[in-house]
Design a protein around this motif. Structure first.
Motif, PDB file in Angstrom:
ATOM      1  N   THR A 240      45.994  40.459  43.942  1.00 41.74           N
ATOM      2  CA  THR A 240      45.120  41.582  44.284  1.00 41.74           C
ATOM      3  C   THR A 240      45.979  42.815  44.519  1.00 41.74           C
ATOM      4  OG1 THR A 240      43.527  40.073  45.284  1.00 41.74           O
ATOM      5  CG2 THR A 240      43.384  42.411  45.874  1.00 41.74           C
ATOM      6  N   GLU A 266      34.620  38.001  37.686  1.00 43.87           N
ATOM      7  CA  GLU A 266      35.681  38.920  37.318  1.00 43.87           C
ATOM      8  C   GLU A 266      35.690  39.133  35.815  1.00 43.87           C
ATOM      9  OE1 GLU A 266      39.272  37.114  38.729  1.00 43.87           O
ATOM     10  OE2 GLU A 266      39.685  36.146  36.801  1.00 43.87           O
ATOM     11  N   LYS A 277      42.183  43.283  35.927  1.00 47.25           N
ATOM     12  CA  LYS A 277      40.870  42.644  35.977  1.00 47.25           C
ATOM     13  C   LYS A 277      40.111  43.140  37.194  1.00 47.25           C
ATOM     14  CE  LYS A 277      42.398  38.379  33.724  1.00 47.25           C
ATOM     15  NZ  LYS A 277      42.500  36.913  33.842  1.00 47.25           N
ATOM     16  N   ARG A 279      37.307  42.257  39.927  1.00 49.14           N
ATOM     17  CA  ARG A 279      36.716  41.074  40.551  1.00 49.14           C
ATOM     18  C   ARG A 279      35.774  41.515  41.659  1.00 49.14           C
ATOM     19  NH1 ARG A 279      39.905  36.708  44.352  1.00 49.14           N
ATOM     20  NH2 ARG A 279      38.227  35.176  44.560  1.00 49.14           N
TER      21      ARG A 279
END
Length: 846
Positions: A240, A266, A277, A279
């Motif tokens: 993250t 995601e 990505k 999410r």
């Protein structure tokens, strides 16, 4: 005993049903065991009822979870589209800035002003730097939140590995490139974008943009999505890098079945790809099934319903058993009588009607009371045929039985007639004595009518096939028998199967087939046939030439099941000799038109070609005059003479190459489609096209993508298309009166994918005034031209050449806002298949 009861009893005894077997098993049980099994039934019903209630609540929960997940997926995809759109907008702005830098439309001060404006206007853009081809920083601008250790300084040569790798990738690909999200100690992760700068077709450096991933998530994600979900951004390793995810669920929550699957989704963000990505995790909202009053209310009502069910069942089970026995027998007899569609009639030994079923009454229109007890003549006999039918009845009662039945006319009560077929059999009682005759009657009016229609249809069908202008033949697979042949087939090939087999073999419609085996132990004669074509009955087409007839035939085939069940093949051969002759003539005319068009093009370029040849010829003359003068003066050394002769030879070769290209371009030859290299085709076209562009003072820039696959084309024809398009672009720019810095034609050749096919796209873009909608509609029509002296065959011929190579061509205006800033002609050619590319070296060696 009733005759109907006797026949039913015989049927039941000869073929017992599942119901009878169950009844036999049930009656074989003791009364105590029967009561025990009967008491289990309501308990099973109650258990199944409770299972249904629990399954209903579980299904509702799953359905709600899926709705939440689908809503979440739509919201996340919407947020992803917003982020992707924001990145695409920044990328397009940077590409326009890179184009202006490459065209030298702005200097360092202009770059700093525009970069500062973009950084202040877009919060996600933190820094923007201009790097030349040697990775040296020419100019840079950055936002106030960028750390000092991450800043780039002017004249600094970047050496950081990530930046150098990204720089090399942008230089090699010649297109914008994103990096993996980079994070330094104490700072938030950054996303890098490098946009290549093209200077006159050469690589001139890049624009390096640094995006704050935190700001990108904060400002690009819709607020309603942020309010409903915990939104984060992850890199390619799953770390993250922006946002705050939800805390892991407690161990107690994992034990609850409706909390087992987390609701999260995601999706990668284009154009960055899997390296970034998006999410989203939904905030948990529980239904609270345990504390839900509706759940307990339904449970209590279900228990009461089950208790009432058991009580009701105990009071009515004896009555139901009695009624089932009586109704079962009654319904069985009634169903037997009403479900039979054949009319049944029973006669005693004197000819009196003793029984008729419902179907017999429905056929004749007479009721059972009007028929039972009647003696001949019967009411349903027509008046004119009563004597004939009376004789037939006497023969019937005397024991003369017709195995195939006999046909007669029957009169309904309303006076109408219908055709019927009757079958007679003796009626035997339980003691083996004959008590009468049983007659079954079937209405054959409709079958007779259908039979007549089929006969007439077959006759019409045969007439149509005999009158066709095509040969039609049908033969079974693996046999020399000819099942059908129309008139034209018999005129061409006679009444033998040799013509059918010749068409099949020469057209290649069906692979070779072994003869059908006569032994059961041999292999199947149909082995090796294409099962997919046989099952789907796909037609195959081929055009062949029959020397015996002197005709070109189009052969089509289809597999079918013949009337006797054998698998057969139908072949339809149509005479296309006139069409083939017309196609060959059209091909020759198209070839002549292409040659004339090339001559016209070279005629229009005559002055430019003369100027191009005049330069090497003038140089040759000057070198020769200089050498003569210096020889006379005795001042020419051997080294100077050799140098002058080498320059003279170079100029002569230059002039010879120009003449060689012109001769190859205008030379008339048969169309020759062979594997060709795209770069060589473009190089030859640019050499000739640049002559005309120089005359109009138009710059030409061309870009050919690296490692392009080969295409199977006629190189001269494709060069002709490119030269015509470049020449038209130069003339359009000259007519528009563009200033010198806007007089440019751009030729690009890149790979593309059209549907499932790989193609090579050629595009020629000019900076003229474009085309009006009226002209675009008629642009490719023959003899339509926007030029005062044009013949209107150039673009029409270009499109014909492209389509003859299985490609497509189109034209579009280029807009800058509402203003037309040029026109773009593009066409694509399919890439040669792998088998064609593999065959090419073998052909060259042979």
């Amino acid at each position: 005993m009733n005759p109907n009861e006797s026949s039913v009893a015989e049927t039941e005894n000869s073929r017992p049903s599942l119901v009878q077997m169950w009844r036999t098993w049930w009656k074989g049980l003791s009364p105590a065991r029967q009561d025990r099994y009967a008491s289990i039934a309501p308990l099973v019903a109650v258990v199944m009822f409770f299972i249904a209630i629990v399954a209903a609540f579980w299904y509702l929960r799953i359905e709600e979870f899926e709705r939440e997940r689908e809503s979440m997926r739509r919201d996340v995809e919407y947020a992803q589209q917003r982020i992707r759109l924001r990145l695409s907008e920044r990328q397009e702005q940077l590409m326009r800035l890179a184009r202006d830098v490459g065209n030298q439309d702005i200097d360092k001060n202009g770059f700093n002003d525009r970069a500062d404006t973009m950084i202040s206007q877009y919060a996600e853009l933190q820094a923007l730097s201009w790097l030349d081809a040697k990775r040296q920083v020419r100019a840079t601008q950055f936002g106030p939140s960028v750390a000092s250790e991450d800043l780039l300084t002017v004249d600094e040569v970047i050496s950081k590995k990530e930046l150098v790798d990204l720089f090399d990738m942008a230089r090699d690909l010649q297109q914008p490139v994103y990096s993996q999200p980079l994070s330094t100690k104490g700072t938030s992760p950054m996303l890098l974008l490098e946009v290549p700068i093209s200077q006159k077709g050469r690589f001139g450096g890049v624009l390096l943009a640094e995006f704050s991933i935190d700001n990108l998530l904060r400002y690009a994600t819709p607020t309603e999505v942020l309010a409903r979900y915990a939104v984060t951004l992850k890199d390619g390793n799953g770390t993250t890098i922006a946002g705050t995810p939800l805390a892991p669920r407690a161990a107690a929550q994992r034990l609850l079945p409706w909390r087992a699957v987390p609701n999260e989704y995601e999706i990668p963000i284009a154009p960055v790809g899997n390296s970034l990505k998006l999410r989203a995790q939904a905030y948990h909202t529980s239904l609270g099934l345990v504390s839900n009053g509706l759940f307990w209310l339904v449970g209590v009502l279900s228990f009461m319903t089950a208790w009432l069910l058991l009580a009701t069942w105990r009071h009515t089970r004896k009555r139901i058993r009695t009624q089932e026995a009586l109704q079962g027998e009654t319904n069985f007899r009634r169903a037997m009588e009403n479900s039979v569609l054949t009319g049944m009639r029973a006669l005693d030994l004197q000819g009196r009607i003793t029984y008729v079923n419902a179907a017999f009454c429905q056929m004749t229109g007479w009721s059972e009371g009007e028929l039972v007890g009647k003696m001949p003549p019967y009411p349903y006999w027509p008046e004119g045929d009563q004597s004939t039918y009376h004789d037939m009845l006497i023969d019937e009662m005397s024991g003369k039985v017709f195995p195939g039945g006999f046909q007669m006319r029957v009169r309904r009560k309303n006076g109408s007639m219908f055709e019927a077929r009757l079958y007679v059999s003796p009626l035997i009682d339980g003691h083996g004595r004959q008590t009468g005759w049983m007659t079954s009657m079937t209405d054959i009016t409709e079958p007779n009518r259908i039979r007549e229609q089929l006969s007439a249809s077959y006759e019409r069908f045969t007439i149509v096939l005999e009158a066709l202008d095509a040969s039609v033949s049908v033969a079974p697979l693996g046999s020399a028998e000819l099942l059908f042949a129309n008139k034209l087939y018999r005129q061409w090939f006679g009444s033998q199967t040799l013509g059918h087999l010749q068409l099949v073999a020469q057209a290649g419609v069906l692979p070779s087939n072994n003869q059908a085996s006569t032994s059961l132990d041999d292999e199947d004669g149909l082995m090796g046939l294409p099962s997919d074509e046989i099952t789907t009955a796909v037609a195959g087409n081929a055009e062949i030439y029959i020397p015996e007839l002197g005709k070109w035939l189009e052969v089509r085939s289809r597999y079918l099941n013949w009337v006797d069940g054998r698998l057969a093949q139908m072949v339809i051969a149509t005479d296309i000799t006139q069409r083939r002759l017309a196609e060959e003539q059209a091909s020759r005319q198209a070839e002549k038109a292409a040659t004339v068009s090339r001559l016209v093009t070279m005629g229009e370029m005559a002055s430019s070609v003369a100027h191009e040849l005049n330069q090497p010829l003038s140089a040759i003359s000057n070198y020769c005059s200089g050498m003569v003068s210096r020889i006379r003066n005795g001042t020419l050394s051997e080294e100077a003479l050799l140098g002058a002769l080498e320059k003279t030879a170079h100029q002569a070769q230059r002039a010879g190459q120009v003449i060689h290209r012109i001769r190859a371009f205008v030379k008339r030859s048969e169309p020759n489609h062979e594997l060709a290299d795209v770069a060589e085709i473009v190089s030859e076209a640019v050499e000739l096209g640049s002559i005309e562009l120089k005359r109009h003072n138009v710059r030409l820039s061309h870009h050919v993508a690296a490692r392009l696959p080969q295409i199977r084309v006629d190189s001269i024809l494709i060069e002709q298309v490119l030269i015509n398009l470049m020449k038209n672009g130069a003339e359009s720019i000259a007519n528009a009166g563009r200033p010198p810095h806007q007089r440019m034609v751009e030729l690009r050749v890149v790979p593309r994918k059209i549907g499932d096919a790989d193609v090579i796209e050629f595009s020629v873009q000019d900076t003229g005034r474009g085309l009006s909608p009226e002209v675009l509609d008629r642009l490719f029509q023959a003899f339509f031209s926007t030029k005062s002296e044009g013949m209107g065959i150039g673009l029409n011929l270009c499109r014909s050449i492209v389509e003859s190579h299985h490609g497509r061509m189109q034209a579009d205006n280029i807009y800058n806002g509402n203003e037309v800033t040029g026109c773009k002609f593009s066409f694509w050619i399919p890439v040669a298949r792998a088998t064609e590319s593999a065959e090419s070296p073998a052909r060259q060696q042979y």
